[in-house]
Write an enzyme that holds these catalytic residues in place. Structure first.
Site: not given
Ligand code: URA
Length: 225
Positions: A103
Site C-alpha cells: 500500500d
Molecule cells: N498488507 C496490507 O494490508 N498492506 C500492505 O501494504 C501489505 C500487506
C-alpha cells in the site's frame, strides 16, 4: 512477454512499427516465423531474430528497496511518485517493475527487477512465499491473538486467510507492536486481518519477502543491487 512489447522495449520502434515488422515476415522465434504480434515469448529461453539479427537478451537486474511511505509500488502513477521513480538514473532500464504491491502508506522491502518469471513465481499462490511485516496497532493484542491468526482469519465477506504467524512484541491499550508472517497476498491483507481482531494498523513495514530481508543500511527511498 508479448512479442510486440518485447520488440518495442528492444528499440524496434512504436507498437505500429513493430507490427509492421512482424507482418513483413522479418521476425523469427526459435527459427519459426512469428506471425502474431501477441505471441507470448521469453527472451531468456528463446532465440528471437529480427531481419536476421539476434535480439540481445537484456541482462536481469535485481534491486532491494526500502520503500518510504507515500510512494506507490507501481511502474507509473499519474499522481504519486513510484518506487521505479526512486531507482537511480544510472540503474533505470526498460522492464523494471516491483514484484507485488505494498500500500502507499506501507514501508519496507520491495524487490524490483526486470525478470518477469521470477516475479510471477514469487507471487503465485502455489509457492506460498512468506512475507514478514512489522506492525503497530492502536489497541491491545491479547494473549489469544497468535492463535486467532494461526487458525486462519476470516474476513467479513467470507474470505478465509491461510494460517499466519503472529509474534506480539509489546501490548498496551494505545499501541501494540508485533511481527506477522503471511504466505499469500490478498489485497490489504495484513490491515484486514488486524481489523478482523478489532484493531487498526497504524504502521506497517515489510521486513522480508521470501529469501530477501530488508537491509538496515538502506534509508527510506534507497535501494541496492
Ligand atoms: N498488507 C496490507 O494490508 N498492506 C500492505 O501494504 C501489505 C500487506
Amino acid at each position: 512477454m508479448r512479442l510486440d512489447k518485447l520488440l518495442g522495449q528492444a528499440g524496434y520502434g512504436s507498437r505500429n512499427q513493430v507490427k509492421k515488422l512482424i507482418r513483413s515476415r522479418q521476425v523469427y522465434v526459435d527459427g519459426i516465423l512469428a506471425e502474431q504480434d501477441n505471441l507470448n515469448v521469453d527472451a531468456s529461453l528463446q532465440t528471437i531474430t529480427v531481419s536476421g539479427k539476434e535480439l540481445e537478451h537484456a541482462p536481469e537486474v535485481y534491486y532491494l528497496m526500502n520503500k518510504p511511505s507515500g510512494v506507490v509500488s507501481a511502474r507509473k502513477d499519474k499522481e504519486h511518485q513510484t518506487v521505479i521513480d526512486l531507482i537511480k538514473p544510472e540503474d533505470q532500464r526498460e522492464g523494471l517493475y516491483p514484484v507485488g504491491r505494498l500500500d502507499r502508506d506501507t514501508e519496507g522491502l520491495v524487490l524490483i527487477t526486470n525478470n518477469g518469471p521470477l516475479g510471477f513465481a514469487m507471487l503465485h499462490p502455489r509457492y506460498h512465499v512468506a512475507k514478514t511485516y512489522y506492525v503497530e496497532v492502536n489497541d491491545v493484542l491479547g494473549p489469544d491473538a497468535p492463535a486467532f491468526f494461526e487458525s486462519g482469519v476470516v474476513f467479513e465477506d467470507g474470505t478465509i486467510c491461510q494460517s499466519a504467524q503472529l509474534e506480539v512484541l509489546s501490548s498496551a491499550s494505545d499501541k501494540s507492536c508485533a511481527r506477522i508472517t503471511i504466505s499469500e497476498g490478498k489485497f490489504h491483507q495484513v490491515k484486514k486481518m488486524f481489523l478482523a481482531i478489532g484493531v487498526k494498523v497504524m504502521t506497517l513495514k515489510r521486513l522480508s519477502f521470501g529469501p530477501f530481508t530488508l537491509d538496515p543500511q538502506l534509508a527510506p527511498g534507497e535501494s541496492r543491487p
